[in-house]
Design an enzyme around this catalytic site. Structure first.
Site, PDB file in Angstrom:
ATOM      1  N   GLU A 247       0.848  -1.198   0.000  1.00  0.00           N
ATOM      2  CA  GLU A 247       0.000   0.000   0.000  1.00  0.00           C
ATOM      3  C   GLU A 247       0.877   1.239   0.000  1.00  0.00           C
ATOM      4  OE1 GLU A 247      -2.553  -0.095   3.419  1.00  0.00           O
ATOM      5  OE2 GLU A 247      -3.634  -1.853   2.706  1.00  0.00           O
ATOM      6  N   LYS A 249       2.275   4.618   1.273  1.00  0.00           N
ATOM      7  CA  LYS A 249       2.373   5.172   2.620  1.00  0.00           C
ATOM      8  C   LYS A 249       2.006   6.648   2.519  1.00  0.00           C
ATOM      9  CE  LYS A 249       5.361   5.082   6.644  1.00  0.00           C
ATOM     10  NZ  LYS A 249       5.224   6.468   7.060  1.00  0.00           N
ATOM     11  N   ARG A 254      -2.574   9.890  11.293  1.00  0.00           N
ATOM     12  CA  ARG A 254      -3.280   8.632  11.532  1.00  0.00           C
ATOM     13  C   ARG A 254      -4.597   8.930  12.227  1.00  0.00           C
ATOM     14  NH1 ARG A 254      -0.899   3.400  12.464  1.00  0.00           N
ATOM     15  NH2 ARG A 254      -2.548   1.880  12.100  1.00  0.00           N
ATOM     16  N   ARG A 269      -3.698   9.186  17.034  1.00  0.00           N
ATOM     17  CA  ARG A 269      -2.883   8.052  17.457  1.00  0.00           C
ATOM     18  C   ARG A 269      -2.719   8.013  18.967  1.00  0.00           C
ATOM     19  NH1 ARG A 269       2.783   6.246  14.748  1.00  0.00           N
ATOM     20  NH2 ARG A 269       3.583   5.207  16.576  1.00  0.00           N
ATOM     21  N   GLU A 297      -5.602   7.157   7.343  1.00  0.00           N
ATOM     22  CA  GLU A 297      -4.757   8.354   7.430  1.00  0.00           C
ATOM     23  C   GLU A 297      -5.517   9.538   6.822  1.00  0.00           C
ATOM     24  OE1 GLU A 297      -1.484   7.803   8.610  1.00  0.00           O
ATOM     25  OE2 GLU A 297      -0.336   9.504   7.853  1.00  0.00           O
ATOM     26  N   ARG A 410       3.558  -3.258  17.231  1.00  0.00           N
ATOM     27  CA  ARG A 410       4.356  -3.060  16.040  1.00  0.00           C
ATOM     28  C   ARG A 410       4.493  -4.443  15.439  1.00  0.00           C
ATOM     29  NH1 ARG A 410       6.561   1.301  14.512  1.00  0.00           N
ATOM     30  NH2 ARG A 410       6.483   2.356  16.499  1.00  0.00           N
ATOM     31  N   LYS A 416       7.073  -1.317   6.893  1.00  0.00           N
ATOM     32  CA  LYS A 416       7.112  -0.042   6.174  1.00  0.00           C
ATOM     33  C   LYS A 416       8.464   0.164   5.524  1.00  0.00           C
ATOM     34  CE  LYS A 416       8.202   2.576  10.313  1.00  0.00           C
ATOM     35  NZ  LYS A 416       7.720   3.472  11.335  1.00  0.00           N
TER      36      LYS A 416
HETATM   37  P1  AMP Z   1       5.956   5.878  10.562  1.00  0.00           P
HETATM   38  O1  AMP Z   1       5.181   7.130  10.885  1.00  0.00           O
HETATM   39  O2  AMP Z   1       7.118   6.108   9.662  1.00  0.00           O
HETATM   40  O3  AMP Z   1       6.257   5.062  11.780  1.00  0.00           O
HETATM   41  O4  AMP Z   1       5.000   4.946   9.661  1.00  0.00           O
HETATM   42  C1  AMP Z   1       3.827   4.396  10.107  1.00  0.00           C
HETATM   43  C2  AMP Z   1       2.686   5.326   9.810  1.00  0.00           C
HETATM   44  O5  AMP Z   1       2.435   5.415   8.423  1.00  0.00           O
HETATM   45  C3  AMP Z   1       1.376   4.864  10.366  1.00  0.00           C
HETATM   46  O6  AMP Z   1       1.248   5.154  11.723  1.00  0.00           O
HETATM   47  C4  AMP Z   1       0.375   5.629   9.518  1.00  0.00           C
HETATM   48  O7  AMP Z   1       0.120   6.881  10.114  1.00  0.00           O
HETATM   49  C5  AMP Z   1       1.111   5.887   8.232  1.00  0.00           C
HETATM   50  N1  AMP Z   1       0.543   5.227   7.051  1.00  0.00           N
HETATM   51  C6  AMP Z   1       0.418   5.825   5.866  1.00  0.00           C
HETATM   52  N2  AMP Z   1      -0.120   5.013   4.956  1.00  0.00           N
HETATM   53  C7  AMP Z   1      -0.369   3.840   5.581  1.00  0.00           C
HETATM   54  C8  AMP Z   1      -0.916   2.600   5.149  1.00  0.00           C
HETATM   55  N3  AMP Z   1      -1.312   2.394   3.886  1.00  0.00           N
HETATM   56  N4  AMP Z   1      -1.013   1.618   6.082  1.00  0.00           N
HETATM   57  C9  AMP Z   1      -0.609   1.806   7.342  1.00  0.00           C
HETATM   58  N5  AMP Z   1      -0.080   2.958   7.803  1.00  0.00           N
HETATM   59  C10 AMP Z   1       0.047   3.977   6.925  1.00  0.00           C
END
Ligand code: AMP
Length: 555
Positions: A247, A249, A254, A269, A297, A410, A416
């Site tokens: 998917e 990102k 969130r 969040r 998101e 997690r 990711k």
């Molecule tokens: P990070 O902020 O780098 O820890 O990445 C995780 C965050 O990416 C999640 O908490 C979401 O806010 C965001 N996110 C964006 N797109 C997605 C997606 N398709 N699935 C899950 N999380 C996503």
């Protein structure tokens, strides 16, 4: 059941504060909770967690310092100088109340013991007192509380109202204490607490003995599932080893969206109610008739493209007129998961099924389902990643179609991949043996950057290398060991590696004063020697320049 006296809780909390031992903290609170009925268990646990209301509720009963100081002055007759003298000595407004309440100037006509129920009522009144002219009413409520309170009770009332409990009772310990008091297994407690989302609601359910039937409920936000960071498309392909969903990102905020009986609420969040900030999300669900909990998101988005995140940030900070900001940064909700639908929890269904339910729920609304492509090989992950960047997204979140929704975890079901903020070339100065399948090899590396002639540690990495590379590292680290502490060793700073990371935080854990978040080794820099590594100035530069996301902790 009659409500019990607040003093017993204040005394228990005082004892909890007095010990550094986590086990003791748990057993003191557990013993205290044992005698309580469901209502009191709810109120007491919430207070012990430093809150006066349910997590996720829009209103908190917090009262400003100046109002509290005024009331303390009125009730005790202490002068400003006296108060500030005690405050300077103790550094905590709750303790100020405790010291000064010993000398109350005013006494209530009839002194009744404060019960937990009475305190809870007062908190509810404080929450309900809002808007213009509310400070007088709030003051009145706080005053009657402090008049009725003993010094110790006053201390904890003020602590809750200022949000400064400082008993060391983190939610894990509270959960343990509640489980102990009502005879729940760790597993059961974990599951119920996750689903209920709020420590008070969990305690109430434990006291009633109905944790088994605990379900996700509308307007009670639950902890979000998180993704594990991976360094390369290759690692992701290897981790899953089968066809998975990649998917995009989305770079936004969130948000968990709850809808029930015609109302829609949006939670951050940190499980705060942020509905007011996103009227578009609420109106997007206007036509819906179903009851659900979605995860997704909120993304600044216009003309089919994402807008820079900073625009949303400005909107959230309310730096300008809200309507103006809304025009500049219109948002779209990209939903990617569903946790409950029409009274049924869906977290245990495989993602492939959840996605179908999700698509049906948002069909015909302006809400979009996160776009996804099926990927299997490293090349396919890479291609999807590139495409996401071309379209203006942050990278990928790759998900196992068979995976459950792991609340608050997690989970390795979500991986990711994003372009790193930057990388640092660092030198390894310490190393440890790994765990599990890495028990016999040295796989955890503490690394440092240069600060003048000195080396300063900035982090510890244990991912990114192949098994073969770890084998070679183990050999070299043994050869370069300066001091062997058994499982840990200090090594000659010789091996240079390039590390990627998500962000840099200030931290007392490393002697540089900084810590890299989610560091992973990108490659071993055999082409570089320790004199060529990066310096602390670069760390500081990245730290200062990292775009500070809207309340980082909330993401
Ligand atoms: P990070 O902020 O780098 O820890 O990445 C995780 C965050 O990416 C999640 O908490 C979401 O806010 C965001 N996110 C964006 N797109 C997605 C997606 N398709 N699935 C899950 N999380 C996503």
């Amino acid at each position: 059941m009659k409500s019990t006296k607040f003093i017993a809780l204040a005394e228990a909390l005082e004892r909890v504060r007095g010990t550094a031992s986590k086990n003791e903290k748990v057993s003191i609170l557990s013993a205290y909770l044992k005698g309580l009925g469901p209502e009191d268990a709810r109120v007491a646990s919430r207070i012990a967690s430093g809150r006066s209301s349910q997590r996720g509720s829009r209103d908190e009963a917090q009262v400003g310092y100046s109002t509290l100081l005024d009331v303390i002055r009125e009730v005790t007759g202490a002068t400003e100088e006296e108060i500030s003298k005690v405050y300077l000595k103790r550094g905590d407004l709750g303790e100020v109340a405790e010291v000064l309440l010993g000398d109350k100037k005013e006494q209530p006509l009839f002194r009744e013991d404060l019960t937990l129920a009475a305190l809870d009522d007062a908190f509810a009144r404080l929450r309900a007192t809002k808007g213009q002219g509310s400070s007088g009413a709030k003051r009145g409520t706080v005053k009657s509380l402090l008049l009725a309170a003993t010094p110790l009770e006053g201390k904890y009332i003020v602590k809750v109202l200022t949000g400064e409990m400082r008993t060391g009772l983190v939610s894990g310990l509270l959960k343990e204490a509640i489980a102990g008091a009502y005879g729940l297994s760790d597993e059961e407690a974990e599951r119920a607490y996750m689903v209920l989302g709020d420590i008070g609601t969990f305690a109430e359910s434990a006291a009633k003995g109905d944790t088994r039937s605990a379900r996700i409920q509308p307007f009670r936000p639950v902890n979000f599932m998180l993704a594990e960071p991976f360094a390369t498309p290759g690692e992701i392909a290897e981790h899953f080893g089968r066809t998975v969903y990649a998917e995009y990102k989305y770079d936004g905020v969130r948000a968990q969206v709850h809808r029930s009986r015609g109302a829609v609420r949006v939670y951050s969040r940190r499980l705060e109610d942020v509905t007011e900030g996103f009227p578009e999300v609420v109106s997007a669900f206007e036509g819906s008739t179903r009851e659900f909990v979605l995860d997704g998101e909120v993304v600044p988005f216009a003309d089919g493209r994402p807008l820079p995140f900073q625009l949303l940030q400005r909107r959230l900070r309310r730096q300008e007129d809200f309507e103006e900001a809304r025009k500049k940064a219109p948002v779209t909700y990209f939903a990617f998961d569903i946790l409950a639908l029409d009274g049924e929890e869906t977290t245990e269904l495989p993602l492939s099924e959840r996605r179908m339910l999700l698509a049906a729920v948002v069909a015909g609304s302006p809400v979009r389902v996160a776009e996804s492509v099926d990927v299997t090989t490293e090349g396919e992950v890479m291609a999807a990643f590139r495409r996401s960047k071309e379209l203006g997204y942050e990278g990928l979140v790759v998900k196992d179609p068979g995976g459950a929704y792991a609340m608050g975890k997690r989970g390795s079901g979500w991986a990711k991949l994003k372009e790193e903020l930057d990388t640092l070339d660092v030198v390894i100065v310490g190393a440890e043996y790994g765990h599990g399948k890495r028990a016999g090899v040295i796989s955890d590396y503490t690394f440092a950057v240069r600060d003048g002639d000195a080396l300063k540690t900035v982090g510890k990495a244990y991912s990114g290398l192949t098994d073969k590379e770890i084998g070679e590292m183990t050999k070299r680290l043994k050869e370069t060991t300066l001091k062997d502490f058994g499982y840990r060793r200090q090594v000659r700073p010789e091996i240079v590696v390039e590390v990627a990371f998500d962000s840099i935080q200030r931290s007392g854990r490393h002697d540089s004063g900084f810590a890299l978040r989610f560091p992973r080794i990108k490659r071993i820099r055999t082409d570089k020697g320790p004199s060529e590594i990066d310096d602390i100035a670069k760390v500081e530069r990245i730290f200062a320049g990292q775009k500070l996301k809207v309340d980082e902790a909330a993401r």
